[in-house]
Design a protein around this motif. Sequence first.
Motif, PDB file in Angstrom:
ATOM      1  N   THR A  72      -3.801 -10.687 -38.454  1.00  0.00           N
ATOM      2  CA  THR A  72      -4.066 -12.032 -38.945  1.00  0.00           C
ATOM      3  C   THR A  72      -3.868 -12.051 -40.449  1.00  0.00           C
ATOM      4  O   THR A  72      -4.447 -11.246 -41.167  1.00  0.00           O
ATOM      5  CB  THR A  72      -5.502 -12.440 -38.608  1.00  0.00           C
ATOM      6  N   TYR A  74      -3.744 -14.367 -43.987  1.00  0.00           N
ATOM      7  CA  TYR A  74      -4.194 -15.627 -44.563  1.00  0.00           C
ATOM      8  C   TYR A  74      -3.353 -15.897 -45.794  1.00  0.00           C
ATOM      9  O   TYR A  74      -3.465 -15.189 -46.777  1.00  0.00           O
ATOM     10  CB  TYR A  74      -5.664 -15.545 -44.957  1.00  0.00           C
ATOM     11  N   ASP A  75      -2.491 -16.884 -45.717  1.00  0.00           N
ATOM     12  CA  ASP A  75      -1.712 -17.201 -46.914  1.00  0.00           C
ATOM     13  C   ASP A  75      -2.011 -18.625 -47.367  1.00  0.00           C
ATOM     14  O   ASP A  75      -2.928 -19.263 -46.861  1.00  0.00           O
ATOM     15  CB  ASP A  75      -0.214 -16.962 -46.663  1.00  0.00           C
ATOM     16  N   GLY A  78      -2.593 -21.251 -44.824  1.00  0.00           N
ATOM     17  CA  GLY A  78      -3.651 -21.125 -43.838  1.00  0.00           C
ATOM     18  C   GLY A  78      -3.563 -19.818 -43.108  1.00  0.00           C
ATOM     19  O   GLY A  78      -3.030 -18.832 -43.588  1.00  0.00           O
ATOM     20  N   ARG A  79      -4.092 -19.824 -41.897  1.00  0.00           N
ATOM     21  CA  ARG A  79      -4.157 -18.588 -41.139  1.00  0.00           C
ATOM     22  C   ARG A  79      -2.951 -18.459 -40.232  1.00  0.00           C
ATOM     23  O   ARG A  79      -2.471 -19.414 -39.667  1.00  0.00           O
ATOM     24  CB  ARG A  79      -5.421 -18.611 -40.297  1.00  0.00           C
ATOM     25  N   LYS A  80      -2.475 -17.235 -40.127  1.00  0.00           N
ATOM     26  CA  LYS A  80      -1.273 -17.002 -39.351  1.00  0.00           C
ATOM     27  C   LYS A  80      -1.445 -15.709 -38.568  1.00  0.00           C
ATOM     28  O   LYS A  80      -1.810 -14.695 -39.126  1.00  0.00           O
ATOM     29  CB  LYS A  80      -0.117 -16.878 -40.352  1.00  0.00           C
ATOM     30  N   ASP A  81      -1.208 -15.765 -37.276  1.00  0.00           N
ATOM     31  CA  ASP A  81      -1.260 -14.541 -36.470  1.00  0.00           C
ATOM     32  C   ASP A  81       0.150 -13.998 -36.329  1.00  0.00           C
ATOM     33  O   ASP A  81       1.035 -14.703 -35.855  1.00  0.00           O
ATOM     34  CB  ASP A  81      -1.819 -14.838 -35.072  1.00  0.00           C
ATOM     35  N   VAL A  82       0.323 -12.779 -36.704  1.00  0.00           N
ATOM     36  CA  VAL A  82       1.658 -12.182 -36.639  1.00  0.00           C
ATOM     37  C   VAL A  82       1.704 -11.170 -35.509  1.00  0.00           C
ATOM     38  O   VAL A  82       0.885 -10.257 -35.445  1.00  0.00           O
ATOM     39  CB  VAL A  82       2.013 -11.492 -37.966  1.00  0.00           C
ATOM     40  N   TYR A  83       2.674 -11.314 -34.617  1.00  0.00           N
ATOM     41  CA  TYR A  83       2.748 -10.436 -33.465  1.00  0.00           C
ATOM     42  C   TYR A  83       3.618  -9.226 -33.720  1.00  0.00           C
ATOM     43  O   TYR A  83       4.355  -9.156 -34.691  1.00  0.00           O
ATOM     44  CB  TYR A  83       3.277 -11.208 -32.248  1.00  0.00           C
TER      45      TYR A  83
END
Lengths: 294, 535, 328
Positions: A72, A74-75, A78-83
């Motif tokens: 996860t 946070y930029d 906002g929040r971003k989930d990276v797979y």
Amino acid sequence: MSKGGVQKTSKVFLIIGMSMLLLYTVSLLIPTFWAIITSFKERLDFITNKFGLPKVWTFDNYINAFDLLQVTVYDSLGRKDVYLSRMFFNSVIYALGCGFAHTLAPCLVSYAVAKYKFKFSGFIYNFVIVAMLLPSVGTLASEISIVKGLGIYDTFFGMFIMRFSFLGSNFLIFYAAFKSISWEYAEAGLMDGASHFKIFTQIMLPLVKTTFGAIFLLSFITYWNEYTTPMVFLPSNPTVAYGLYCFRFSPKSAITAVPMQMTACLLVSFPIFVVFVIFKNKIMGNLTMGGLKG
Amino acid sequence: MKALKKVLALTMALGTALSMTACGLGEHRENYDPNKTLLKVGLMEGGIGRVWMDEIIANYKAKNPDVDVEVVYEKELYNHNNLLTSISTSGIDVYFVNDIYMHEFVAKDYFMDITDLVGQQYEGEASILDRMNVDVLKESYEINDKYYAIPYYMATFGMVYDIDLFEEKGFYFTADGTFVNPNSFTDGVYTGAGTLSAGPDGKTGTVDDGLPATYSQFKSLMEYMSLYNVDAFTWSGKDLYYRQRLLAAWWADYEGVDNWNLNLTFSGYDTGLKETITPETALKLQGQKGKQYATQFAYDVVRGGYFDDAAYNSGSQTHTAAQDEFLASCNTSNPTAILAEGQWWENEAQDTFNGMAKDDESLAYGTRRFGMLPVPKADDTAFAGAKSAERNTVIVGGGRSVVAINKKTEKADLAKDFFLFANSADSMALFTKYSGCVRPYDYELTTEQYNYMTPFQKSTYDLVFDENTDVAFLDVMACDLRINNTSFFHDWMWRSKLPQGTTDDPLTGFKDYSKATVAQYIQGLKDYYTTWPSN
Amino acid sequence: MKGIKNGIKDFFYDISVKLTPKNKKTKSHSAAKREALIFYICILALPILQMCIFYIGINVNTIKLAFEKYNPDTGQYVWNGFNNFKDFIISLSTTTVMPYAIKNSLKLYLIGVFIGLPLNLIFAFFLYKKVPGTGFFRVILFLPQILSGVVTSIMFAYFVEGAVPAIFEKMGVADFPNLLSGPVYTFPTIIFYCLWSGFGSQLIIYGTAMSGVDESLIEAGKLDGLSTFGEFFKIIVPLIFPTITTYLVIGIAGFFTNQASLYNFFGQNAQEYTQTLGYYLFVKVVGSKATLGDYPVASAAGLIFTCIAAPLTILVKYLLERFGPSVE
């Protein structure tokens, strides 16, 4: 040519060589197999059965890793989930670009220093040595401010620029390689009216192709496994190495359990392994050098 | 072969591309409602977990429908150095982090001045400052007459013992001083012959009945365990602090909280040494008999072999591995009785509990019973600080933990409101309900909240808030000399220069050097420090 | 970018040649030198610029820090003269870890040079001579580098602490010591780990250098009746000696900075008897005990090491080039 060489290689030599290599191979493969077997063990099974075969072979670790190895970030948006797949992609770009930059810069500079006898060359050489010895302590804060000031913070390109440094052992390796090439090649070319640039690109560079490839491969692997710098300077685009780091220090004990750790490490190492297997001959080459005759 | 390699490479590339497109270029963005104000909270994620924070936030959002809250959970990124680097640009409004050196943050003006905030009443409750119930903390968090942060958590640390195992093997004392028979408990009640001994607190009918009251009893218990092929102790080989905290528990209980606190403040009168301590002479504290007591305990454990071998695997035995070993050992022929751990440990080990419960429900989280073994009283009753013999002194961590508002926040009013909400008595109760740890303030749990906790959590909660218990903080920045020399004082409590070599804790030192003695260790505590900082 | 620049230079040169009368082959000496200089400047321009910004700009900080002290009240660094250097040198004699760190670093270095380097050379030579299974062995030898240090150290730790005593117990040897603990066994085991997992980069470089050796020289040697062993000592080693020199020279810096994977194994709590100089400095700066107040003394320490190591390195390089086997 090489076939004739093998036939004349002494048998004693071959036997000694094979035994040493086999001994080392066994010593390395046993823990590696252990790591692989462990990755198929359930967590509780491992606690009481560290070295035996799994009571139940399970793919759960691998399946869960894809879910859990997500990071996860946070930029500013906002929040971003990276797979995992995206991290893999980030790693490839990062390692390729940084590896290339980190190979090209020393190649250029060591060529100039090895072949062109200006006073500056001696200065650069000694500078590299001193730089290798001077540890960088507490420089993180200044690095961040410079990078932000230049506007290249949190970009891949910025990382490549940061890595375009000729300092380090790669310089010395290229230096040795270029030093061992006779300048006669260049003399011949210059006499024919070729520019220095042509000499470099069309005569000298090809002669160090294997060294370049070897250094590039080593750099690629280093950058693939590196997480400290991308963590600070490229936070929006995490690499698999960073994912692995998060895994290692995760507060969830399900993730820090050894079977899971082995799974994650094997997953992350697998692409490099494949790359290495494909390119190993090119790197540790069997290219002949017939330059002077031709 | 070449073709195979090319196929392999191509497949990998394709696989990556495909899985990326499937999940939106391999990323998923969480979007927050742009019509609401977004508050960002940073929480250090550790053994304490995050469930309590999620509920507090849910309550807050219900109360303030035009606000959304994003929580950032980090572990390594919130240690002292990393936080120092990132705080000014992180965009986080309120932080909840574990041990950092607050003074550096204040010096760099990273925390907002919350002096007014902590003094004001919130919804009819007493102010945060009034509810803070540990004096040494109150003083240390006050910097230049202002407050920039408040303590976040408090968690006790000590000897976690397996109650089921103790009952099964009969590791309790009767009033006559003999051991009870195995399996003479039913549903936690002693049903065997005679009555249980009074335990360290000297009163019957309390939770420590039957437990070793004196050091000689404790020693004989450890010997008795080894007869049954039970390892008395296990701990983390890799994490030094766990071993040090275990010994600190012994040290603090012997000395009592007043003498213990001298190690934090470096000023006051030591009733044991019968000396006044000042920052310049603080090295004398190495002579506290409590430390000697703890060292003697370590010596006996190591020389007697009353430990599980894995405890010394410094390369592989992390604290979670130690938890797993401890939990799983009950099913083996060589179980372990006591684990050196903190109040949060069950939370951390939930996955192992769940895994074991699959095969045997009596081993589930919340069903299995653990307790905190009280430190026995020393045999020498001539100790001048007799008060400590009557009180129960427990060691706690969290003395450098912080809840603070980021100076650079752009939503100051919202951040302050959330700050008050999250540190209200109700929110603190939620904290304890879900994590089992406590906060150094006055607050109460409802019966439902109390019953939600596991047996271990309940018993430690009772222990910490018992009127007979004093709370001794492991590390509090309560002295200028220590604040200015954090590096120097990081290891000063236990680092000793033995004649054979230097060591950072007695448990490892006595194991590494088979000829070392307790006297040498104590002397080495002073010998190591040939220079002492002057300011 | 560079290509374009040089392309332009090339173009102008061609024009200038065409405009200049007379023989191309008798280009004046100074013109040739100027041309070389232009190329020299072009090729160096970007890398040097990068270095100025990212190295000099940033590392002036290290040197500056060495003369400063951290003031906890203001959060700033203030001038401290040579005190950090003094403090560090005093601590050398009082800090109990220093004797261990120096001894261990020395042991690590010497074993690396006298056992590690020859082993790498020998293995590289085996592969160069294409013993059966070369392709397979190449991958195996490089495996520890591919798997990150995390994996190999976990593997190794579990093995040494768990499997090895269990195996010995089955063979009847009770109480086999834990090889990763105690003052006697820990550091030797670590050295073994470094060697065991350290094949790879040296191997590739030597292998590359060996493959660059002219085959005709080998043939000539064989005609003279050279055995394979002789081939190794009399031809290969001398010819790739510049590369070996490089490693020996680099190694000197490594003496001060090698932390021997100790952080992977023990985090920041490695016992004193197993620490190295590199590890000690590393933990001072990176560990969670580290605060801003630690950087200045660590910088000073680093500078002192540099002042010792730099001349040593140059000396070693000179000696090796002077007295090492030459290409003839």
